[in-house]
Motif scaffolding. Sequence first.
Motif, mmCIF file in Angstrom:
data_model
loop_
_atom_site.group_PDB
_atom_site.id
_atom_site.type_symbol
_atom_site.label_atom_id
_atom_site.label_comp_id
_atom_site.label_asym_id
_atom_site.label_seq_id
_atom_site.Cartn_x
_atom_site.Cartn_y
_atom_site.Cartn_z
ATOM 1 N N GLN A 404 65.999 -3.542 -89.078
ATOM 2 C CA GLN A 404 65.321 -2.273 -88.814
ATOM 3 C C GLN A 404 63.855 -2.244 -89.245
ATOM 4 O O GLN A 404 63.001 -1.748 -88.502
ATOM 5 C CB GLN A 404 66.096 -1.117 -89.464
ATOM 6 C CG GLN A 404 67.451 -0.843 -88.825
ATOM 7 C CD GLN A 404 67.357 -0.633 -87.316
ATOM 8 O OE1 GLN A 404 66.476 0.096 -86.828
ATOM 9 N NE2 GLN A 404 68.256 -1.271 -86.582
ATOM 10 N N PRO A 405 63.489 -2.749 -90.437
ATOM 11 C CA PRO A 405 62.060 -2.727 -90.795
ATOM 12 C C PRO A 405 61.199 -3.509 -89.808
ATOM 13 O O PRO A 405 60.045 -3.134 -89.552
ATOM 14 C CB PRO A 405 62.038 -3.376 -92.187
ATOM 15 C CG PRO A 405 63.421 -3.220 -92.715
ATOM 16 C CD PRO A 405 64.318 -3.302 -91.525
ATOM 17 N N TRP A 406 61.758 -4.557 -89.233
ATOM 18 C CA TRP A 406 60.989 -5.396 -88.323
ATOM 19 C C TRP A 406 60.899 -4.773 -86.939
ATOM 20 O O TRP A 406 59.898 -4.971 -86.234
ATOM 21 C CB TRP A 406 61.602 -6.793 -88.290
ATOM 22 C CG TRP A 406 61.684 -7.304 -89.696
ATOM 23 C CD1 TRP A 406 62.772 -7.325 -90.512
ATOM 24 C CD2 TRP A 406 60.582 -7.749 -90.492
ATOM 25 N NE1 TRP A 406 62.438 -7.778 -91.757
ATOM 26 C CE2 TRP A 406 61.097 -8.050 -91.776
ATOM 27 C CE3 TRP A 406 59.230 -7.942 -90.246
ATOM 28 C CZ2 TRP A 406 60.292 -8.525 -92.805
ATOM 29 C CZ3 TRP A 406 58.427 -8.420 -91.263
ATOM 30 C CH2 TRP A 406 58.957 -8.702 -92.524
ATOM 31 N N LEU A 407 61.899 -3.992 -86.579
ATOM 32 C CA LEU A 407 61.772 -3.193 -85.358
ATOM 33 C C LEU A 407 60.667 -2.156 -85.523
ATOM 34 O O LEU A 407 59.894 -1.891 -84.590
ATOM 35 C CB LEU A 407 63.098 -2.492 -85.048
ATOM 36 C CG LEU A 407 64.190 -3.331 -84.388
ATOM 37 C CD1 LEU A 407 65.466 -2.509 -84.273
ATOM 38 C CD2 LEU A 407 63.750 -3.808 -83.009
ATOM 39 N N THR A 412 55.577 0.173 -84.238
ATOM 40 C CA THR A 412 54.480 0.981 -84.783
ATOM 41 C C THR A 412 53.307 0.144 -85.269
ATOM 42 O O THR A 412 52.230 0.695 -85.515
ATOM 43 C CB THR A 412 54.982 1.830 -85.965
ATOM 44 O OG1 THR A 412 55.280 0.968 -87.078
ATOM 45 C CG2 THR A 412 56.224 2.620 -85.580
ATOM 46 N N GLY A 413 53.512 -1.156 -85.448
ATOM 47 C CA GLY A 413 52.459 -2.008 -85.986
ATOM 48 C C GLY A 413 52.445 -2.076 -87.494
ATOM 49 O O GLY A 413 51.598 -2.766 -88.074
ATOM 50 N N ASP A 414 53.374 -1.362 -88.150
ATOM 51 C CA ASP A 414 53.423 -1.358 -89.614
ATOM 52 C C ASP A 414 54.870 -1.412 -90.088
ATOM 53 O O ASP A 414 55.774 -0.884 -89.422
ATOM 54 C CB ASP A 414 52.773 -0.096 -90.188
ATOM 55 C CG ASP A 414 51.268 -0.076 -89.995
ATOM 56 O OD1 ASP A 414 50.604 -1.028 -90.451
ATOM 57 O OD2 ASP A 414 50.765 0.885 -89.375
ATOM 58 N N LEU A 434 51.650 -10.323 -86.494
ATOM 59 C CA LEU A 434 51.913 -8.888 -86.596
ATOM 60 C C LEU A 434 51.627 -8.379 -88.004
ATOM 61 O O LEU A 434 51.062 -7.294 -88.188
ATOM 62 C CB LEU A 434 53.363 -8.597 -86.214
ATOM 63 C CG LEU A 434 53.712 -8.726 -84.727
ATOM 64 C CD1 LEU A 434 55.225 -8.697 -84.530
ATOM 65 C CD2 LEU A 434 53.055 -7.604 -83.928
ATOM 66 N N LEU A 435 52.005 -9.153 -89.012
ATOM 67 C CA LEU A 435 51.766 -8.740 -90.394
ATOM 68 C C LEU A 435 50.275 -8.743 -90.722
ATOM 69 O O LEU A 435 49.792 -7.881 -91.474
ATOM 70 C CB LEU A 435 52.519 -9.668 -91.347
ATOM 71 C CG LEU A 435 54.045 -9.507 -91.355
ATOM 72 C CD1 LEU A 435 54.699 -10.687 -92.059
ATOM 73 C CD2 LEU A 435 54.442 -8.198 -92.036
ATOM 74 N N GLU A 436 49.539 -9.692 -90.168
ATOM 75 C CA GLU A 436 48.097 -9.738 -90.424
ATOM 76 C C GLU A 436 47.383 -8.526 -89.839
ATOM 77 O O GLU A 436 46.322 -8.127 -90.338
ATOM 78 C CB GLU A 436 47.520 -11.031 -89.844
ATOM 79 C CG GLU A 436 47.898 -12.272 -90.642
ATOM 80 C CD GLU A 436 47.472 -13.567 -89.976
ATOM 81 O OE1 GLU A 436 47.342 -14.577 -90.688
ATOM 82 O OE2 GLU A 436 47.287 -13.569 -88.739
#
Length: 642
Positions: A404-407, A412-414, A434-436
């Motif tokens: 879920q956090p990765w979805l 959302t980009g965050d 994505l994390l950067e």
Amino acid sequence: EISEDTGLPADMARQLGYRPLRSLLPAPLRDGYGRRRRATDLDAIVIENDRLRATVLPGLGGRVYSLYHKPTDRELLYRNPVLQPAAFALNGAWFSGGIEWNIGATGHTTLSCAPLHAARVQAPDGGEMLRLWEWERLRDLPFQVDLWLPDGADFLYVGVRVRNPHHHTAPVYWWSNIAVPEQADSRVLAPADTAWHFGYARTLSRVPVPASDGADRSYPLRSAHPADYFYEIPDGARRWVTSLDAGGRGLIQTSTDTLRGRKLFLWGAARAGRRWQQWLTEPGTDGYAEIQAGLARTQLEHVPLDGGAEFAWLEAYGPLAADPATVHGDDWAAARGEVAARLEAALPRADVDAAYAAWRPYADLEPKAHLATGSGWGALEAARTGLDLPGTPFDAATLGEAQQPWLTLLRTGDLPATGPLPGPAPVAPAWRELLESARPGPATDYHLGLAQWYAGDRAQAVRSWERALAHGAGWQPRYCLAAAEAEAGDTARAADRYAEAFDCADRPDGTAASGPAARTGRAVLPALAREAVPALLAAGRSEEAARLLARLRPAELTVGRFRLLTAQVLLAQGAADRAREIFDTGFEIADLREGDETLSDTWYAIAERLVAGAGPVTDEVRARARAEHPLPERYEFRMRPV
């Protein structure tokens, strides 16, 4: 290490150095098991015809637990009477017996004790086959295993496919490991005159088959120590391997040519090999050896798979009966020839090739009835990329709490702004990007550090974890920084960081150990202590190590791992007699790793100090210690000659 006089084939030389595993990320460690046994139920799927019955455990890596031949009333595999986890998999828990499907990197797969997706699919003969599939996370590759039993067949057919859905080339590792019963007269045969020997002295050398160093190594119990023998099968020869008993009966495995490698793993007859057998099975039962089949000559290799391509092959498992006088005779060529002839009569090579060709169109069929559910990581990759992989659906319904956090990051980009740091994390380049781009914060910087570490950007990873601390992250980045210091060789700073991580987990709010955060930290304290204490001892800080151990709960200190650590701390404090008392009382380390010699090393270190007293430990002292304080069998797990 490779012997100087060993001439390696060119493809083998390339693959030995091709992208070995550098990190277990993103696979989580599987531990927390013990050795107290009780009766329990396991989910199983049974497929059978009028000749064979196969029992599969979808929740435990799709292990084929049993292959029973009805006409002869014989179990063809080593069917372990217990499910005893041991730390043999790349990420911890593994168990012995049956047929296991190893994918990822050299070693037992991280999926050894993990659930796979399972469903019924139409088989090429009009019946049904069992499909197992999953997304393997070490290499980010989907795979499937299709099992079926044609009517009247004495062989279990297994179609395997590993796909690379990416644009880049990926390293692939696959070995099918088959545990077979082991008696004094069990003989393993393969169509080879030489093999690559790899023992726990970590040396690869080419040896003749069947006899080398004065013993016939095709009989597993005629070797003293655990070892691997990777058979050098000539190009064009049919691929097979078998283990036969005194009567010439046993199991044989064969395949299409893509699965080129064959191997014997043996425990040997010396004390350590027998001890490991007792450890993994039920005392008083027969032991086992393993015959194996893989994509490369050896398990030290990884095979490149181009982007958009796949490896696929068919395996067959069934009974073999051969003339015992011939297969156990001194003429190795005649013994091999007898097996080859009996195999060709029972299952012609052309029939295996035809079965593979018939299966290929069915590999893409969509599953009809789902029987078990694996992880949601494949569905997460499908959500990120839009992948559509015919035959192996990674449905959004399988997405769980871990994804879920990765979805949220995808949509959302965050990462979520609140809540605990996400658990098992994707670390592939696309997720790093994505994390950067995400908003900085404790979760973002911590996981960005993991992705950077995975990519080999060690300095960047350290900077990300330092930023995570500045954002108020807890013990996780401190633990990562400790691991970074340890890898860099800074013993003192590593000890500091491990101790800080332990302190933070013990008192997450910095003042008092209470509330949900404290309960979460409390759960990881034993895991942190087992790394912090050795680090403190390596830094010469035994008193601090003792104080840290004392902060664990009494019940935690009774666990074997912490009995050992307590003995090591006492030894470092000069109390060798008290350390010896712990060994004399007895303990077991449930998660002792394959090849780990810490028990024998600690025993002899205590013995040396008892013999030396306050004096120096000389060669004479070491010799006396070994003579006067022999290692008890219960602590003998050394897998190399000593």
